[in-house]
Design an enzyme around this catalytic site. Sequence first.
Site, PDB file in Angstrom:
ATOM      1  N   LEU A 102       0.871  -1.171   0.000  1.00 30.48           N
ATOM      2  CA  LEU A 102       0.000   0.000   0.000  1.00 30.48           C
ATOM      3  C   LEU A 102       0.907   1.219   0.000  1.00 30.48           C
ATOM      4  CD1 LEU A 102      -2.669  -0.915   2.725  1.00 30.48           C
ATOM      5  CD2 LEU A 102      -3.149  -0.486   0.309  1.00 30.48           C
ATOM      6  N   ASP A 103       0.559   2.247  -0.769  1.00 30.19           N
ATOM      7  CA  ASP A 103       1.431   3.419  -0.813  1.00 30.19           C
ATOM      8  C   ASP A 103       1.357   4.193   0.503  1.00 30.19           C
ATOM      9  OD1 ASP A 103      -0.654   5.481  -0.961  1.00 30.19           O
ATOM     10  OD2 ASP A 103      -1.006   4.769  -2.993  1.00 30.19           O
ATOM     11  N   LYS A 104       2.281   5.096   0.693  1.00 28.40           N
ATOM     12  CA  LYS A 104       2.425   5.829   1.955  1.00 28.40           C
ATOM     13  C   LYS A 104       1.152   6.559   2.364  1.00 28.40           C
ATOM     14  CE  LYS A 104       5.306   9.392   4.137  1.00 28.40           C
ATOM     15  NZ  LYS A 104       6.454  10.329   3.935  1.00 28.40           N
ATOM     16  N   ASP A 105       0.424   7.109   1.391  1.00 35.69           N
ATOM     17  CA  ASP A 105      -0.762   7.903   1.689  1.00 35.69           C
ATOM     18  C   ASP A 105      -2.028   7.071   1.853  1.00 35.69           C
ATOM     19  OD1 ASP A 105       0.736  10.260   1.555  1.00 35.69           O
ATOM     20  OD2 ASP A 105       0.522  10.355  -0.617  1.00 35.69           O
ATOM     21  N   SER A 106      -1.919   5.751   1.690  1.00 40.34           N
ATOM     22  CA  SER A 106      -3.074   4.863   1.841  1.00 40.34           C
ATOM     23  C   SER A 106      -2.992   4.125   3.175  1.00 40.34           C
ATOM     24  CB  SER A 106      -3.132   3.846   0.695  1.00 40.34           C
ATOM     25  OG  SER A 106      -3.257   4.516  -0.547  1.00 40.34           O
TER      26      SER A 106
END
Length: 240
Positions: A102-106
Amino acid sequence: MEKVRLNKYLAACGVCSRRDADKLIEAGEVSVNGKRAEAGMKAGPDDRVEVRGKCLAPPDEKVVLAYYKPVGVVCSERDAHAGRLVTKEIGYHKRVTYAGRLDKDSEGLLLLTNDGDLIDAMMRGKNGHEKEYIVKSDRKWEDRVLAHMRKGVYLEELGQTTKPCEIEQIGEKTLRMVLTQGLNRQIRRMCEAQGYRVKGLKRTRVINIGLDQLKPGECRELTGKEREELYRLCGLYDRK
């Protein structure tokens, strides 16, 4: 453990998937008995296998963890610029790695394990395993846009068209999306291609495992029928 192909050995150690293991071998970051590893080599319990100078040994017990990744935590094991790495945040006593980042902002559900075969089975796109998300956008969704996204969206940056997916509108600006593939930043790219910006993205389910009552930063070990079902759906048997 008998001798097996080196990429499978690395996966069995929980280092990464077989595909990523091939990349490590090609990059010269793996050695066997003091010599640089080559593609196609085999390794077993009597061999000294090192990755980036660290000696590995196959795990004696398979574990699978469900973790609620908070926003701001990075899915990476080595990132000099990342303040919070997922494996350090969990602090588990066995080496585990994630299956599907999952990306950092998710935020949301992340499965981690030291079973390389499970990671490999979960990551293979042809298996079409479901992943469910709650998506919040910057403005109200239009029916025509949702209809287009359900059929598939061409992503110019990746040169690919997304597979058909399930989309349910649960609020003016909120969707429930179920994907069966995992392209890089797929949902964000799909929305941006339609002129929408994602304000919040949370993964709530991977295959049969749900986020359930986990709170951000919490982790639990999968056991019993839940774990057995995960292995069954991935075409594997549960090795205890």
